[in-house]
Design a protein around this motif. Structure first.
Motif, PDB file in Angstrom:
ATOM      1  N   ILE A   1      20.387  70.132 -36.897  1.00 50.16           N
ATOM      2  CA  ILE A   1      19.729  70.655 -35.861  1.00 50.16           C
ATOM      3  C   ILE A   1      18.826  70.980 -35.627  1.00 50.16           C
ATOM      4  O   ILE A   1      18.309  70.640 -34.484  1.00 50.16           O
TER       5      ILE A   1
ATOM      6  N   GLU B   1      15.558  68.007 -38.377  1.00 46.48           N
ATOM      7  CA  GLU B   1      14.889  66.814 -39.301  1.00 46.48           C
ATOM      8  C   GLU B   1      16.879  65.540 -39.994  1.00 46.48           C
ATOM      9  O   GLU B   1      17.750  65.585 -39.445  1.00 46.48           O
TER      10      GLU B   1
ATOM     11  N   ARG C   1      19.172  64.879 -42.574  1.00 44.51           N
ATOM     12  CA  ARG C   1      20.082  64.813 -44.453  1.00 44.51           C
ATOM     13  C   ARG C   1      21.031  64.545 -45.015  1.00 44.51           C
ATOM     14  O   ARG C   1      21.543  63.476 -43.921  1.00 44.51           O
TER      15      ARG C   1
ATOM     16  N   SER D   1      24.318  69.982 -41.045  1.00 47.78           N
ATOM     17  CA  SER D   1      25.478  70.745 -40.508  1.00 47.78           C
ATOM     18  C   SER D   1      25.895  70.608 -38.686  1.00 47.78           C
ATOM     19  O   SER D   1      25.098  69.335 -38.359  1.00 47.78           O
TER      20      SER D   1
ATOM     21  N   HIS E   1      28.094  76.782 -33.568  1.00 44.94           N
ATOM     22  CA  HIS E   1      28.312  75.350 -34.134  1.00 44.94           C
ATOM     23  C   HIS E   1      29.803  75.512 -34.345  1.00 44.94           C
ATOM     24  O   HIS E   1      30.506  75.660 -34.908  1.00 44.94           O
TER      25      HIS E   1
ATOM     26  N   ARG F   1      20.172  77.779 -38.237  1.00 48.33           N
ATOM     27  CA  ARG F   1      21.058  78.349 -39.091  1.00 48.33           C
ATOM     28  C   ARG F   1      20.859  78.108 -41.245  1.00 48.33           C
ATOM     29  O   ARG F   1      20.736  79.145 -41.429  1.00 48.33           O
ATOM     30  N   ASP F   2      20.482  76.653 -40.970  1.00 51.15           N
ATOM     31  CA  ASP F   2      20.246  76.348 -42.375  1.00 51.15           C
ATOM     32  C   ASP F   2      19.121  77.142 -42.646  1.00 51.15           C
ATOM     33  O   ASP F   2      18.951  77.690 -44.111  1.00 51.15           O
ATOM     34  N   GLU F   3      18.401  77.115 -42.495  1.00 52.17           N
ATOM     35  CA  GLU F   3      17.611  77.585 -42.587  1.00 52.17           C
ATOM     36  C   GLU F   3      17.630  79.164 -43.062  1.00 52.17           C
ATOM     37  O   GLU F   3      17.267  79.899 -44.726  1.00 52.17           O
TER      38      GLU F   3
ATOM     39  N   ASP G   1      20.061  79.608 -45.917  1.00 51.80           N
ATOM     40  CA  ASP G   1      19.291  79.568 -47.071  1.00 51.80           C
ATOM     41  C   ASP G   1      18.732  80.636 -47.982  1.00 51.80           C
ATOM     42  O   ASP G   1      17.881  80.901 -48.785  1.00 51.80           O
TER      43      ASP G   1
END
Lengths: 108, 315
Positions: A7, A10, A12, A18, A41, B93-95, B98
């Protein structure tokens, strides 16, 4: 391992990638515009529509859904709002109340 | 514009109740406070599904089961609204996920208590959702646009949660001796944790003044807590039950109920990870996320394959 963007840009590994962000627009009933309700999402457009149905229309709030991937939305810059809307600011003659007409004039 | 003027202009907008939108300038501390509060709130909705999910398969009737599933689904939805709103502040969202999974981010400590009997579904709806609504209604007017809009939707849906909870307790309160005992027991266990949901007393809440100046908060913790206690002290009479506080008494002069001391030691303990279910809740979250990894991966693979097929067709 192959890497793809997440998102925030970066990269991955594929397994942790994601889903992209989508903006959701709902038409609440026939005859009304689609209106922005939020975002979510999803891996692709079909999933975005299904997720939007579950997230935003659990109580009959909509009869039609549009989804647009967020990265495709281009927005005006709020810092430039002054100069952007300035041309409309001094044109009161665009409004019907600008014109001085007698009260006896009916149906206008 | 010089920095001090920008900040003044920002506060000026807040004072005039002009909402702040994602691309508007905002002080870094305002953004951080919002990210913390909104993500904590989102995490609470998500973790909050766990204590109730425990009773979906054990619901006493199909009607109760359907209701509970709908409620838990709403909570997932509320989590999503809030995560999306928080993402407009530039956090991913990932942050956030996590931070929840690593234990760095907090969620409402109420969800670290176990749900021992069916009556707990009633007590959670009435008291926990009741306290949440008391907190959330003023947030519909929060100064940050996406947060306020998410809260409007949440509050609309939250009302059924509280009503179905009270109904569960009402039915139990009219049942046999064992059911009435179960009803009182659930109220006894959930009352104080619910009262603590409003957070520390005002004099121990260092961020309150700034949050109120920014209109992220509209009322102090103690104001909301008092309002909640006043409402519940009356509602409990309809159940023919009591609240577990022998110092609870109407104070004519104040126009409010007086109440006994809150055990802040317990509050701190649960927040710091030593509640009855902290470990279990976090483990369940992490496991669900890990178990879902293949689904997320498969969806991405499917989307990419479909996209490349479409390209070939077009070519």
């Amino acid at each position: 391992m192959e890497k793809i963007p997440g998102i925030t840009g970066e990269t991955r590994p594929v397994g942790q990638a994601s889903w992209p962000l989508w903006e959701i627009f709902i038409r609440s009933k026939q005859g009304l515009d689609h209106k922005h309700v939020g975002s979510l999402h999803a891996a692709d457009a079909a999933m975005a529509i299904e997720n939007a149905r579950d997230a935003y229309t659990r109580r009959m709030e909509g009869i039609s859904i549009w989804v647009v991937e967020s990265k495709h939305i281009h927005a005006s810059n709020p810092d430039e709002a002054g100069s952007l809307y300035d041309p409309a600011n001094d044109k009161v003659y665009r409004h019907p109340t600008f014109y001085d007409l007698p009260d006896e004039l009916k149906h206008m | 514009m010089p920095a001090a003027d920008i900040e003044k202009h920002f506060q000026g907008k807040i004072d005039q109740d002009i909402r702040i939108e994602p691309k508007d300038w905002m002080p870094e501390a305002y953004r951080k406070t919002l990210v913390r509060q909104m993500s904590q709130h989102a995490h609470s909705e998500i973790v909050g599904m766990l204590p109730e999910a425990n009773w979906i398969t054990r619901a006493p009737s199909l009607r109760r089961k359907a209701t509970l599933i709908a409620k838990v689904q709403d909570e997932a939805g509320h989590g999503l609204y809030l995560y999306s709103a928080a993402e407009t502040l530039g956090v991913s969202r990932d942050e956030m996920i996590d931070q929840l999974h690593s234990g760095k981010a907090k969620y409402s400590s109420i969800f670290n208590y176990p749900t021992l009997t069916w009556a707990d579904m009633g007590a959670i709806g009435w008291l926990v959702d009741g306290a949440a609504i008391m907190n959330q209604v003023p947030l519909c007017r929060a100064s940050y646009g996406p947060y306020a809009r998410a809260m409007v939707r949440i509050c609309k849906e939250e009302s059924f949660h509280q009503r179905q909870g009270f109904e569960i307790l009402l039915v139990l309160s009219r049942g046999n001796a064992e059911q009435r005992r179960m009803c009182q027991d659930a109220i006894d266990r959930w009352w104080w944790p619910s009262v603590m949901m409003f957070g520390p007393n005002d004099d121990a809440s260092p961020h309150t003044a700034q949050s109120m100046q920014w209109k992220i908060k509209r009322f102090t913790n103690d104001e909301l807590r008092q309002r909640f206690i006043d409402v519940c002290a009356e509602q409990v009479k309809l159940l023919g039950m009591t609240l577990p506080d022998n110092r609870l008494a109407w104070n004519e002069d104040r126009g409010h109920y007086d109440f006994g001391p809150i055990d802040w030691e317990e509050f701190r303990n649960v927040i710091n990870g030593n509640g009855p279910c902290n470990r279990q809740r976090l483990e369940a979250r992490v496991k669900a996320h890990a178990d879902g990894a293949w689904v997320r991966e498969a969806a991405v693979a499917h989307a990419r394959k479909k996209a490349s097929l479409n390209k070939e067709e077009a070519a």
